[in-house]
Design an enzyme around this catalytic site. Structure first.
Site, PDB file in Angstrom:
ATOM      1  CB  ILE A  12      -4.361   1.747   8.787  1.00 48.15           C
ATOM      2  CG1 ILE A  12      -5.226   0.731   9.545  1.00 48.15           C
ATOM      3  CG2 ILE A  12      -4.699   1.729   7.311  1.00 48.15           C
ATOM      4  CD1 ILE A  12      -6.675   1.115   9.587  1.00 48.15           C
ATOM      5  CG  HIS A  54      -9.226   1.061   4.939  1.00 54.25           C
ATOM      6  ND1 HIS A  54     -10.064   1.967   4.359  1.00 54.25           N
ATOM      7  CD2 HIS A  54      -9.966   0.341   5.804  1.00 54.25           C
ATOM      8  CE1 HIS A  54     -11.280   1.802   4.871  1.00 54.25           C
ATOM      9  NE2 HIS A  54     -11.241   0.834   5.754  1.00 54.25           N
ATOM     10  CG  ASN A 104       1.698 -11.229   7.188  1.00 56.77           C
ATOM     11  OD1 ASN A 104       2.729 -11.848   7.456  1.00 56.77           O
ATOM     12  ND2 ASN A 104       1.407 -10.065   7.734  1.00 56.77           N
ATOM     13  CE  LYS A 105      -2.126  -9.262  10.502  1.00 61.21           C
ATOM     14  NZ  LYS A 105      -3.270  -8.474  10.966  1.00 61.21           N
ATOM     15  CG  ASP A 107       2.472 -14.291  14.051  1.00 61.69           C
ATOM     16  OD1 ASP A 107       2.099 -13.567  14.983  1.00 61.69           O
ATOM     17  OD2 ASP A 107       2.411 -13.940  12.852  1.00 61.69           O
TER      18      ASP A 107
END
Length: 559
Positions: A12, A54, A104-105, A107
Protein backbone atom coordinates in the site's frame (compact mmCIF):
# COMPACT_ATOMS: atom_id res chain seq x y z
CA UNK A 1 6.77 0.08 -14.98
CA UNK A 2 8.21 1.56 -11.77
CA UNK A 3 6.80 -1.30 -9.62
CA UNK A 4 6.92 0.86 -6.50
CA UNK A 5 4.08 -1.14 -4.92
CA UNK A 6 6.40 -4.13 -4.45
CA UNK A 7 8.58 -2.16 -2.02
CA UNK A 8 5.72 -0.63 0.02
CA UNK A 9 4.72 -2.16 3.40
CA UNK A 10 1.49 -4.09 2.93
CA UNK A 11 1.70 -3.31 -0.82
CA UNK A 12 0.00 0.00 0.00
CA UNK A 13 1.39 3.40 -0.95
CA UNK A 14 2.58 5.07 2.27
CA UNK A 15 3.86 8.41 0.92
CA UNK A 16 3.63 10.70 -2.07
CA UNK A 17 5.89 9.80 -5.01
CA UNK A 18 6.47 11.37 -8.41
CA UNK A 19 7.40 10.34 -11.97
CA UNK A 20 8.10 12.59 -14.96
CA UNK A 21 6.67 11.32 -18.28
CA UNK A 22 7.81 13.57 -21.16
CA UNK A 23 5.63 14.09 -24.25
CA UNK A 24 8.01 12.04 -26.42
CA UNK A 25 7.52 9.04 -24.15
CA UNK A 26 3.75 9.51 -24.26
CA UNK A 27 3.83 9.62 -28.06
CA UNK A 28 5.92 6.46 -28.13
CA UNK A 29 3.56 4.57 -25.77
CA UNK A 30 0.34 5.82 -27.39
CA UNK A 31 1.48 5.45 -31.01
CA UNK A 32 -1.26 6.25 -33.55
CA UNK A 33 -3.80 6.79 -30.75
CA UNK A 34 -2.41 10.26 -30.01
CA UNK A 35 -2.23 11.34 -33.64
CA UNK A 36 -5.89 10.33 -34.06
CA UNK A 37 -6.81 13.27 -31.78
CA UNK A 38 -5.65 15.74 -34.47
CA UNK A 39 -4.09 18.10 -31.91
CA UNK A 40 -0.94 20.14 -31.80
CA UNK A 41 0.65 19.27 -28.47
CA UNK A 42 2.41 22.08 -26.62
CA UNK A 43 2.46 20.56 -23.13
CA UNK A 44 5.94 19.23 -22.32
CA UNK A 45 4.63 16.06 -20.69
CA UNK A 46 3.07 14.88 -17.45
CA UNK A 47 4.29 14.82 -13.86
CA UNK A 48 2.52 12.00 -12.03
CA UNK A 49 2.10 12.46 -8.29
CA UNK A 50 1.27 9.09 -6.75
CA UNK A 51 -0.91 9.56 -3.65
CA UNK A 52 -1.96 6.73 -1.32
CA UNK A 53 -5.30 5.00 -1.80
CA UNK A 54 -6.20 3.77 1.69
CA UNK A 55 -8.81 5.65 3.72
CA UNK A 56 -6.15 6.72 6.24
CA UNK A 57 -4.44 8.94 3.69
CA UNK A 58 -7.12 11.61 3.33
CA UNK A 59 -4.77 14.52 3.87
CA UNK A 60 -2.04 13.19 1.61
CA UNK A 61 -4.66 12.75 -1.10
CA UNK A 62 -6.05 16.20 -0.36
CA UNK A 63 -2.59 17.64 -0.94
CA UNK A 64 -2.29 15.64 -4.19
CA UNK A 65 -5.84 16.60 -5.21
CA UNK A 66 -5.23 20.30 -4.69
CA UNK A 67 -1.86 20.21 -6.47
CA UNK A 68 -3.13 18.24 -9.46
CA UNK A 69 -4.39 19.84 -12.67
CA UNK A 70 -6.03 16.55 -13.59
CA UNK A 71 -6.39 13.29 -11.63
CA UNK A 72 -6.69 9.57 -12.27
CA UNK A 73 -9.10 7.83 -9.91
CA UNK A 74 -7.96 4.20 -9.78
CA UNK A 75 -10.83 1.76 -9.14
CA UNK A 76 -10.57 -2.03 -8.91
CA UNK A 77 -12.91 -3.11 -11.74
CA UNK A 78 -13.77 -6.28 -9.80
CA UNK A 79 -14.37 -4.78 -6.36
CA UNK A 80 -15.80 -1.41 -7.38
CA UNK A 81 -15.99 1.66 -5.13
CA UNK A 82 -14.59 1.45 -1.60
CA UNK A 83 -15.17 4.09 1.14
CA UNK A 84 -11.80 5.69 0.29
CA UNK A 85 -12.80 5.83 -3.40
CA UNK A 86 -15.90 7.84 -2.52
CA UNK A 87 -13.74 10.00 -0.24
CA UNK A 88 -11.31 10.63 -3.11
CA UNK A 89 -14.18 11.70 -5.38
CA UNK A 90 -15.33 14.17 -2.71
CA UNK A 91 -11.77 15.57 -2.45
CA UNK A 92 -11.63 16.01 -6.24
CA UNK A 93 -15.07 17.62 -6.24
CA UNK A 94 -14.06 19.99 -3.42
CA UNK A 95 -10.84 21.01 -5.19
CA UNK A 96 -12.67 21.16 -8.58
CA UNK A 97 -10.03 18.86 -10.08
CA UNK A 98 -11.08 17.19 -13.35
CA UNK A 99 -10.48 13.43 -13.34
CA UNK A 100 -10.66 10.24 -15.36
CA UNK A 101 -11.29 6.75 -13.99
CA UNK A 102 -8.83 3.90 -14.50
CA UNK A 103 -10.92 0.73 -14.10
CA UNK A 104 -7.91 -1.37 -13.14
CA UNK A 105 -7.15 -5.12 -12.77
CA UNK A 106 -8.75 -6.23 -16.06
CA UNK A 107 -6.36 -9.20 -15.97
CA UNK A 108 -8.17 -10.61 -12.91
CA UNK A 109 -11.46 -11.03 -14.79
CA UNK A 110 -11.78 -14.79 -15.52
CA UNK A 111 -11.31 -15.38 -19.25
CA UNK A 112 -9.50 -12.08 -19.93
CA UNK A 113 -7.03 -12.43 -22.78
CA UNK A 114 -4.29 -9.81 -23.10
CA UNK A 115 -2.73 -9.18 -26.53
CA UNK A 116 -0.74 -6.61 -28.50
CA UNK A 117 -3.93 -4.87 -29.58
CA UNK A 118 -5.45 -1.81 -27.95
CA UNK A 119 -7.83 -2.45 -25.06
CA UNK A 120 -11.13 -1.92 -26.93
CA UNK A 121 -10.02 -4.38 -29.63
CA UNK A 122 -9.12 -6.86 -26.87
CA UNK A 123 -12.55 -6.43 -25.27
CA UNK A 124 -14.33 -6.92 -28.61
CA UNK A 125 -12.40 -10.15 -29.24
CA UNK A 126 -13.44 -11.71 -25.92
CA UNK A 127 -16.01 -14.56 -25.75
CA UNK A 128 -19.50 -13.08 -25.30
CA UNK A 129 -19.81 -14.23 -21.66
CA UNK A 130 -16.44 -12.61 -20.67
CA UNK A 131 -17.24 -9.45 -22.65
CA UNK A 132 -20.57 -9.26 -20.77
CA UNK A 133 -18.73 -9.38 -17.42
CA UNK A 134 -16.37 -6.54 -18.48
CA UNK A 135 -19.29 -4.39 -19.69
CA UNK A 136 -21.28 -5.09 -16.51
CA UNK A 137 -18.37 -4.09 -14.27
CA UNK A 138 -17.86 -0.83 -16.21
CA UNK A 139 -21.54 0.04 -15.94
CA UNK A 140 -21.47 -0.66 -12.21
CA UNK A 141 -18.84 2.11 -12.01
CA UNK A 142 -21.05 4.32 -14.22
CA UNK A 143 -23.94 3.70 -11.80
CA UNK A 144 -21.89 4.52 -8.72
CA UNK A 145 -20.58 7.75 -10.25
CA UNK A 146 -24.19 8.67 -11.13
CA UNK A 147 -25.11 8.22 -7.44
CA UNK A 148 -22.32 10.67 -6.63
CA UNK A 149 -23.63 13.18 -9.17
CA UNK A 150 -21.26 12.53 -12.09
CA UNK A 151 -22.19 11.48 -15.62
CA UNK A 152 -19.69 8.99 -17.04
CA UNK A 153 -19.08 6.53 -19.88
CA UNK A 154 -16.40 4.24 -21.30
CA UNK A 155 -13.82 6.58 -22.85
CA UNK A 156 -14.52 5.56 -26.48
CA UNK A 157 -18.23 6.30 -26.02
CA UNK A 158 -17.84 9.73 -24.39
CA UNK A 159 -19.67 12.39 -26.43
CA UNK A 160 -18.70 15.43 -24.36
CA UNK A 161 -15.58 15.38 -22.19
CA UNK A 162 -16.68 18.57 -20.42
CA UNK A 163 -19.76 16.79 -19.06
CA UNK A 164 -18.84 13.11 -18.90
CA UNK A 165 -16.12 11.36 -16.89
CA UNK A 166 -14.08 9.00 -19.08
CA UNK A 167 -13.64 5.43 -17.78
CA UNK A 168 -10.60 3.61 -19.18
CA UNK A 169 -10.39 -0.18 -18.56
CA UNK A 170 -6.78 -0.97 -17.64
CA UNK A 171 -4.39 -3.52 -16.21
CA UNK A 172 -1.31 -2.00 -14.60
CA UNK A 173 0.16 -5.51 -14.56
CA UNK A 174 -0.18 -6.37 -18.28
CA UNK A 175 -0.22 -2.80 -19.66
CA UNK A 176 -3.69 -3.14 -21.20
CA UNK A 177 -5.38 0.26 -21.48
CA UNK A 178 -2.29 2.28 -20.40
CA UNK A 179 -1.81 3.85 -23.89
CA UNK A 180 -5.51 4.81 -23.92
CA UNK A 181 -5.29 6.25 -20.40
CA UNK A 182 -2.27 8.39 -21.34
CA UNK A 183 -4.01 9.48 -24.53
CA UNK A 184 -7.15 10.60 -22.67
CA UNK A 185 -5.19 12.53 -20.00
CA UNK A 186 -2.85 14.17 -22.51
CA UNK A 187 -5.74 15.13 -24.79
CA UNK A 188 -7.76 16.61 -21.91
CA UNK A 189 -4.74 18.51 -20.57
CA UNK A 190 -3.95 19.96 -23.99
CA UNK A 191 -7.52 20.83 -25.01
CA UNK A 192 -9.07 22.07 -21.79
CA UNK A 193 -6.21 22.94 -19.42
CA UNK A 194 -3.66 24.66 -21.66
CA UNK A 195 -4.36 28.15 -20.29
CA UNK A 196 -4.24 27.19 -16.60
CA UNK A 197 -1.06 25.16 -17.15
CA UNK A 198 0.83 28.32 -18.09
CA UNK A 199 2.79 30.03 -15.30
CA UNK A 200 5.37 32.71 -14.73
CA UNK A 201 8.84 31.12 -14.91
CA UNK A 202 10.22 34.04 -12.90
CA UNK A 203 7.96 33.36 -9.88
CA UNK A 204 9.34 31.95 -6.63
CA UNK A 205 9.64 28.18 -6.32
CA UNK A 206 7.07 26.34 -4.17
CA UNK A 207 7.41 22.69 -3.30
CA UNK A 208 6.98 19.84 -0.82
CA UNK A 209 9.84 17.75 0.57
CA UNK A 210 9.25 14.12 -0.43
CA UNK A 211 12.25 12.57 1.25
CA UNK A 212 15.49 13.39 3.06
CA UNK A 213 18.32 10.97 2.29
CA UNK A 214 22.07 10.46 2.16
CA UNK A 215 23.63 10.62 -1.33
CA UNK A 216 27.12 9.36 -2.04
CA UNK A 217 29.58 12.27 -2.26
CA UNK A 218 26.89 14.86 -1.41
CA UNK A 219 25.78 14.06 2.12
CA UNK A 220 22.17 14.97 2.97
CA UNK A 221 19.92 15.77 -0.03
CA UNK A 222 16.22 16.56 -0.46
CA UNK A 223 13.85 15.00 -2.98
CA UNK A 224 11.23 17.67 -3.65
CA UNK A 225 8.05 18.05 -5.69
CA UNK A 226 8.22 21.50 -7.29
CA UNK A 227 4.64 22.51 -8.05
CA UNK A 228 5.07 26.21 -8.87
CA UNK A 229 7.76 28.62 -10.08
CA UNK A 230 11.42 28.02 -10.91
CA UNK A 231 14.30 27.04 -8.63
CA UNK A 232 17.93 27.97 -9.46
CA UNK A 233 21.34 27.08 -8.08
CA UNK A 234 22.32 29.60 -5.34
CA UNK A 235 18.64 30.40 -4.56
CA UNK A 236 17.84 30.86 -0.87
CA UNK A 237 15.19 28.36 0.25
CA UNK A 238 13.05 28.26 3.39
CA UNK A 239 11.89 24.85 4.65
CA UNK A 240 9.37 24.25 7.45
CA UNK A 241 10.81 22.85 10.70
CA UNK A 242 9.46 21.40 13.95
CA UNK A 243 10.55 24.35 16.11
CA UNK A 244 11.62 26.94 13.54
CA UNK A 245 12.05 27.21 9.74
CA UNK A 246 15.33 26.11 8.16
CA UNK A 247 17.02 28.60 5.82
CA UNK A 248 19.72 27.43 3.42
CA UNK A 249 21.12 27.99 -0.10
CA UNK A 250 20.85 25.60 -3.06
CA UNK A 251 24.28 24.21 -3.91
CA UNK A 252 23.42 21.65 -6.62
CA UNK A 253 20.21 20.69 -8.43
CA UNK A 254 19.48 17.27 -9.91
CA UNK A 255 16.54 16.37 -12.08
CA UNK A 256 15.39 12.73 -12.33
CA UNK A 257 15.62 11.16 -15.75
CA UNK A 258 12.27 10.69 -17.52
CA UNK A 259 10.20 7.64 -16.49
CA UNK A 260 12.05 7.33 -13.17
CA UNK A 261 10.15 7.16 -9.87
CA UNK A 262 11.90 9.47 -7.41
CA UNK A 263 11.52 7.04 -4.49
CA UNK A 264 13.16 4.21 -6.43
CA UNK A 265 16.81 3.73 -5.40
CA UNK A 266 17.59 2.78 -9.03
CA UNK A 267 16.52 6.20 -10.33
CA UNK A 268 19.17 8.24 -12.18
CA UNK A 269 19.53 12.01 -11.87
CA UNK A 270 21.17 14.64 -14.08
CA UNK A 271 22.75 17.88 -12.84
CA UNK A 272 20.94 21.09 -13.95
CA UNK A 273 21.23 24.84 -13.29
CA UNK A 274 17.48 25.38 -12.76
CA UNK A 275 14.22 23.43 -12.54
CA UNK A 276 10.75 24.71 -13.41
CA UNK A 277 7.40 23.38 -12.21
CA UNK A 278 5.92 20.88 -12.41
CA UNK A 279 8.81 18.58 -11.64
CA UNK A 280 10.60 16.39 -9.17
CA UNK A 281 14.01 17.71 -8.13
CA UNK A 282 16.87 16.61 -5.88
CA UNK A 283 18.46 19.46 -3.91
CA UNK A 284 21.94 19.45 -2.38
CA UNK A 285 22.41 22.21 0.20
CA UNK A 286 24.12 22.76 3.58
CA UNK A 287 22.32 22.47 6.95
CA UNK A 288 19.74 19.84 5.95
CA UNK A 289 20.21 17.63 9.03
CA UNK A 290 16.96 18.70 10.69
CA UNK A 291 14.75 18.70 7.58
CA UNK A 292 11.79 16.32 7.77
CA UNK A 293 9.88 14.78 4.86
CA UNK A 294 6.53 16.37 4.11
CA UNK A 295 7.66 19.90 4.96
CA UNK A 296 6.77 22.86 2.71
CA UNK A 297 9.56 24.63 0.78
CA UNK A 298 9.73 28.17 -0.66
CA UNK A 299 12.46 30.11 -2.42
CA UNK A 300 12.88 33.73 -1.32
CA UNK A 301 15.04 36.80 -1.80
CA UNK A 302 16.70 38.38 1.23
CA UNK A 303 13.90 40.98 1.41
CA UNK A 304 11.18 38.28 1.37
CA UNK A 305 12.89 36.01 3.87
CA UNK A 306 10.89 36.86 7.01
CA UNK A 307 7.56 36.64 5.19
CA UNK A 308 8.54 33.25 3.68
CA UNK A 309 9.57 31.93 7.12
CA UNK A 310 6.21 32.90 8.62
CA UNK A 311 4.33 31.36 5.71
CA UNK A 312 5.98 27.91 5.84
CA UNK A 313 5.90 27.74 9.61
CA UNK A 314 2.17 28.54 9.82
CA UNK A 315 1.53 25.54 7.55
CA UNK A 316 3.63 23.30 9.81
CA UNK A 317 1.97 24.51 13.01
CA UNK A 318 -1.43 23.56 11.62
CA UNK A 319 -0.30 19.93 11.82
CA UNK A 320 2.19 19.74 14.72
CA UNK A 321 -0.35 19.94 17.52
CA UNK A 322 -0.49 20.10 21.27
CA UNK A 323 -4.23 20.29 21.58
CA UNK A 324 -6.13 18.33 24.23
CA UNK A 325 -5.17 18.31 27.90
CA UNK A 326 -5.77 14.57 27.97
CA UNK A 327 -5.15 12.50 24.86
CA UNK A 328 -2.80 10.08 23.16
CA UNK A 329 0.66 10.96 21.85
CA UNK A 330 1.29 10.48 18.12
CA UNK A 331 4.68 10.23 16.41
CA UNK A 332 5.42 9.72 12.70
CA UNK A 333 8.39 9.76 10.36
CA UNK A 334 7.08 12.50 8.05
CA UNK A 335 4.74 15.46 8.21
CA UNK A 336 2.42 13.93 5.58
CA UNK A 337 2.16 10.65 7.49
CA UNK A 338 1.54 12.53 10.74
CA UNK A 339 -1.20 14.51 9.01
CA UNK A 340 -2.84 11.27 7.85
CA UNK A 341 -2.72 9.62 11.29
CA UNK A 342 -4.15 12.76 12.96
CA UNK A 343 -6.98 12.94 10.40
CA UNK A 344 -8.00 9.33 10.97
CA UNK A 345 -7.87 9.66 14.76
CA UNK A 346 -9.93 12.87 14.65
CA UNK A 347 -12.58 11.13 12.53
CA UNK A 348 -12.78 8.51 15.28
CA UNK A 349 -13.00 11.26 17.96
CA UNK A 350 -9.74 10.18 19.61
CA UNK A 351 -8.29 13.11 21.60
CA UNK A 352 -4.64 13.94 20.84
CA UNK A 353 -2.45 15.53 23.49
CA UNK A 354 0.62 15.86 21.29
CA UNK A 355 1.53 14.99 17.70
CA UNK A 356 5.02 15.38 16.31
CA UNK A 357 7.60 14.04 13.88
CA UNK A 358 10.55 11.89 15.02
CA UNK A 359 11.42 8.82 17.11
CA UNK A 360 9.57 8.03 20.35
CA UNK A 361 11.29 9.71 23.32
CA UNK A 362 11.10 9.61 27.13
CA UNK A 363 9.26 12.95 26.99
CA UNK A 364 6.53 11.33 24.82
CA UNK A 365 6.07 8.59 27.43
CA UNK A 366 5.86 11.21 30.20
CA UNK A 367 3.22 13.11 28.20
CA UNK A 368 1.18 9.91 27.78
CA UNK A 369 1.47 9.02 31.50
CA UNK A 370 -0.61 12.11 32.35
CA UNK A 371 -3.69 10.15 31.17
CA UNK A 372 -3.32 7.26 33.62
CA UNK A 373 -5.47 8.80 36.35
CA UNK A 374 -8.24 10.30 34.21
CA UNK A 375 -8.45 7.81 31.34
CA UNK A 376 -5.98 4.89 31.16
CA UNK A 377 -7.32 4.05 27.67
CA UNK A 378 -5.46 7.16 26.45
CA UNK A 379 -2.13 6.27 28.07
CA UNK A 380 -0.74 5.36 24.65
CA UNK A 381 2.01 6.44 22.26
CA UNK A 382 1.24 5.65 18.62
CA UNK A 383 4.22 5.56 16.27
CA UNK A 384 4.02 5.32 12.47
CA UNK A 385 7.25 4.17 10.81
CA UNK A 386 9.24 5.12 13.93
CA UNK A 387 10.89 3.09 16.68
CA UNK A 388 11.55 3.38 20.39
CA UNK A 389 14.97 2.32 21.65
CA UNK A 390 14.07 3.35 25.20
CA UNK A 391 14.28 0.65 27.85
CA UNK A 392 10.75 1.05 29.19
CA UNK A 393 8.50 -1.25 31.23
CA UNK A 394 6.04 1.31 32.57
CA UNK A 395 2.23 1.52 32.26
CA UNK A 396 2.13 3.46 28.96
CA UNK A 397 1.35 1.32 25.91
CA UNK A 398 3.64 1.84 22.89
CA UNK A 399 2.06 0.79 19.59
CA UNK A 400 4.06 1.03 16.35
CA UNK A 401 3.46 -0.10 12.77
CA UNK A 402 4.72 0.84 9.31
CA UNK A 403 1.25 0.66 7.73
CA UNK A 404 -0.99 3.48 8.93
CA UNK A 405 -4.36 1.76 8.87
CA UNK A 406 -2.89 -1.26 10.70
CA UNK A 407 -1.51 1.10 13.35
CA UNK A 408 -5.02 2.47 13.93
CA UNK A 409 -6.49 -1.04 13.96
CA UNK A 410 -3.89 -2.17 16.53
CA UNK A 411 -4.75 0.84 18.69
CA UNK A 412 -8.50 0.18 18.48
CA UNK A 413 -8.00 -3.54 19.30
CA UNK A 414 -5.85 -2.63 22.32
CA UNK A 415 -8.45 -0.12 23.53
CA UNK A 416 -11.28 -2.66 23.19
CA UNK A 417 -9.31 -5.28 25.12
CA UNK A 418 -8.39 -2.77 27.86
CA UNK A 419 -11.96 -1.50 28.07
CA UNK A 420 -13.23 -5.09 28.39
CA UNK A 421 -10.77 -5.78 31.23
CA UNK A 422 -11.66 -2.57 33.08
CA UNK A 423 -15.41 -3.16 32.71
CA UNK A 424 -15.18 -6.82 33.73
CA UNK A 425 -13.25 -5.78 36.83
CA UNK A 426 -15.93 -3.20 37.63
CA UNK A 427 -18.67 -5.75 36.86
CA UNK A 428 -17.14 -8.25 39.31
CA UNK A 429 -17.61 -5.70 42.10
CA UNK A 430 -21.38 -5.53 41.45
CA UNK A 431 -24.09 -7.91 42.69
CA UNK A 432 -24.90 -9.97 39.58
CA UNK A 433 -28.37 -11.37 38.78
CA UNK A 434 -28.95 -14.91 40.07
CA UNK A 435 -31.94 -17.21 40.70
CA UNK A 436 -31.80 -20.38 42.85
CA UNK A 437 -34.26 -22.99 44.11
CA UNK A 438 -34.10 -24.53 47.61
CA UNK A 439 -33.90 -28.31 47.04
CA UNK A 440 -36.37 -30.62 48.82
CA UNK A 441 -34.83 -33.15 51.16
CA UNK A 442 -31.49 -31.36 51.44
CA UNK A 443 -31.78 -29.36 54.65
CA UNK A 444 -28.52 -30.06 56.51
CA UNK A 445 -28.90 -27.52 59.34
CA UNK A 446 -31.88 -25.28 60.14
CA UNK A 447 -29.95 -22.33 61.63
CA UNK A 448 -26.71 -20.82 63.03
CA UNK A 449 -25.85 -21.01 60.14
CA UNK A 450 -28.61 -22.57 58.04
CA UNK A 451 -27.11 -25.10 55.62
CA UNK A 452 -29.18 -26.41 52.73
CA UNK A 453 -28.97 -27.61 49.14
CA UNK A 454 -29.87 -25.37 46.20
CA UNK A 455 -30.06 -25.63 42.41
CA UNK A 456 -28.74 -22.67 40.42
CA UNK A 457 -31.46 -21.87 37.86
CA UNK A 458 -30.14 -18.63 36.31
CA UNK A 459 -26.89 -16.66 36.54
CA UNK A 460 -24.00 -17.52 38.86
CA UNK A 461 -24.23 -17.88 42.65
CA UNK A 462 -21.26 -16.36 44.50
CA UNK A 463 -20.07 -16.22 48.12
CA UNK A 464 -21.01 -12.92 49.75
CA UNK A 465 -24.05 -12.51 47.46
CA UNK A 466 -27.11 -11.02 49.29
CA UNK A 467 -30.33 -12.99 48.65
CA UNK A 468 -34.05 -12.20 48.81
CA UNK A 469 -37.28 -14.16 48.50
CA UNK A 470 -39.57 -14.04 45.46
CA UNK A 471 -41.88 -11.62 47.38
CA UNK A 472 -38.98 -9.16 47.86
CA UNK A 473 -38.27 -9.94 51.56
CA UNK A 474 -34.53 -9.56 52.21
CA UNK A 475 -32.42 -12.39 53.57
CA UNK A 476 -28.73 -12.40 54.55
CA UNK A 477 -25.66 -13.03 52.39
CA UNK A 478 -24.31 -16.37 51.21
CA UNK A 479 -21.67 -17.25 53.80
CA UNK A 480 -20.12 -20.18 51.90
CA UNK A 481 -20.73 -22.60 49.03
CA UNK A 482 -19.80 -26.31 49.03
CA UNK A 483 -19.69 -28.78 46.16
CA UNK A 484 -18.77 -32.40 46.93
CA UNK A 485 -17.54 -31.32 50.41
CA UNK A 486 -15.15 -28.73 48.92
CA UNK A 487 -15.49 -24.99 49.42
CA UNK A 488 -15.93 -23.04 46.16
CA UNK A 489 -16.33 -19.32 45.39
CA UNK A 490 -19.09 -19.61 42.80
CA UNK A 491 -21.55 -22.02 41.18
CA UNK A 492 -22.82 -21.60 37.62
CA UNK A 493 -26.24 -22.29 36.17
CA UNK A 494 -27.25 -25.98 36.35
CA UNK A 495 -25.11 -26.83 39.39
CA UNK A 496 -26.50 -28.20 42.67
CA UNK A 497 -24.55 -27.12 45.74
CA UNK A 498 -24.91 -26.66 49.50
CA UNK A 499 -24.88 -23.10 50.87
CA UNK A 500 -24.58 -21.68 54.39
CA UNK A 501 -26.43 -18.51 55.49
CA UNK A 502 -26.39 -16.60 58.79
CA UNK A 503 -29.55 -15.14 60.40
CA UNK A 504 -31.80 -17.50 58.43
CA UNK A 505 -33.99 -20.27 59.91
CA UNK A 506 -35.26 -22.98 57.58
CA UNK A 507 -39.00 -23.44 58.21
CA UNK A 508 -39.47 -19.82 59.31
CA UNK A 509 -37.62 -17.57 56.80
CA UNK A 510 -37.30 -20.04 53.95
CA UNK A 511 -38.81 -23.41 53.02
CA UNK A 512 -38.02 -26.31 50.70
CA UNK A 513 -38.96 -25.45 47.09
CA UNK A 514 -38.61 -21.68 47.63
CA UNK A 515 -37.21 -19.57 44.79
CA UNK A 516 -34.55 -17.09 45.93
CA UNK A 517 -32.95 -14.24 43.98
CA UNK A 518 -29.82 -12.13 44.38
CA UNK A 519 -30.78 -8.94 46.19
CA UNK A 520 -29.33 -6.37 43.76
CA UNK A 521 -28.88 -2.81 45.13
CA UNK A 522 -30.59 -0.18 42.97
CA UNK A 523 -27.30 1.51 41.97
CA UNK A 524 -25.80 -1.84 40.99
CA UNK A 525 -28.88 -2.51 38.85
CA UNK A 526 -28.34 0.77 36.97
CA UNK A 527 -24.70 -0.08 36.36
CA UNK A 528 -25.61 -3.61 35.20
CA UNK A 529 -27.87 -2.10 32.54
CA UNK A 530 -24.82 -0.29 31.13
CA UNK A 531 -22.93 -3.62 31.03
CA UNK A 532 -25.82 -5.54 29.50
CA UNK A 533 -23.58 -6.88 26.70
CA UNK A 534 -21.52 -8.76 29.31
CA UNK A 535 -24.54 -10.54 30.83
CA UNK A 536 -25.60 -14.01 29.73
CA UNK A 537 -29.14 -14.72 28.46
CA UNK A 538 -30.14 -16.38 31.72
CA UNK A 539 -28.72 -13.44 33.73
CA UNK A 540 -30.79 -11.03 31.63
CA UNK A 541 -33.90 -13.14 32.33
CA UNK A 542 -33.09 -13.19 36.07
CA UNK A 543 -32.58 -9.40 36.19
CA UNK A 544 -35.99 -8.90 34.56
CA UNK A 545 -37.64 -11.02 37.26
CA UNK A 546 -35.70 -9.22 40.01
CA UNK A 547 -36.68 -5.74 38.74
CA UNK A 548 -40.35 -6.87 38.50
CA UNK A 549 -40.23 -7.99 42.16
CA UNK A 550 -38.62 -4.73 43.31
CA UNK A 551 -41.13 -2.57 41.39
CA UNK A 552 -44.10 -4.11 43.18
CA UNK A 553 -43.18 -2.00 46.23
CA UNK A 554 -41.43 0.84 44.31
CA UNK A 555 -42.70 1.40 40.72
CA UNK A 556 -39.71 3.60 39.80
CA UNK A 557 -37.03 1.28 41.24
CA UNK A 558 -33.92 1.25 39.05
CA UNK A 559 -35.37 3.76 36.55
Amino acid sequence: GTSIVSSEPGAITQAIGASIVPLESIKKICGPLLSSLNMKFTIPGLLFIDTPGHAAFTNLRKRGGSLADIAILVVDINEGFKPQTVESVEILRASKTPFVVAANKLDLIPGWNSSEHYVIQNINKLPSNVKHVVETRIYEIVGKLAELGFESERFDRVKDYTRQIAIVPTSAKTGDGIPELLMVITGLAQKYLEDCLCYDVTSKAKGTVLEVKEAKGLGKVLDVILYDGTLHINDTIVIGGIDKPIVTKVKVLFKPKPLSEMRDKRSKFISVNSVSAASGVRISAPDLDNVIAGMPLLSATQEELEEAKQKVQSEVEDIIIRADKHGIVVKADTLGSLEAVIQLLKEKNVPIRKASVGQISKKDLSDAEVNLQKDPLLAVVLGFNVTSDIDYSGPVKIITNNVIYKLIQDFESWQLEQKRRIEEKELDALVRPCKIEVLRGYIFRQSNPAVFGVSVEEGTLRTGMPLMKSDGRELSKVRSIQSEQENIDKAERGKQVAIAMDNVIVGRHINEGDILYSNIPEEDFRRLKQFKSYLSKDEIEAIREISAIKRKSNPVWGV
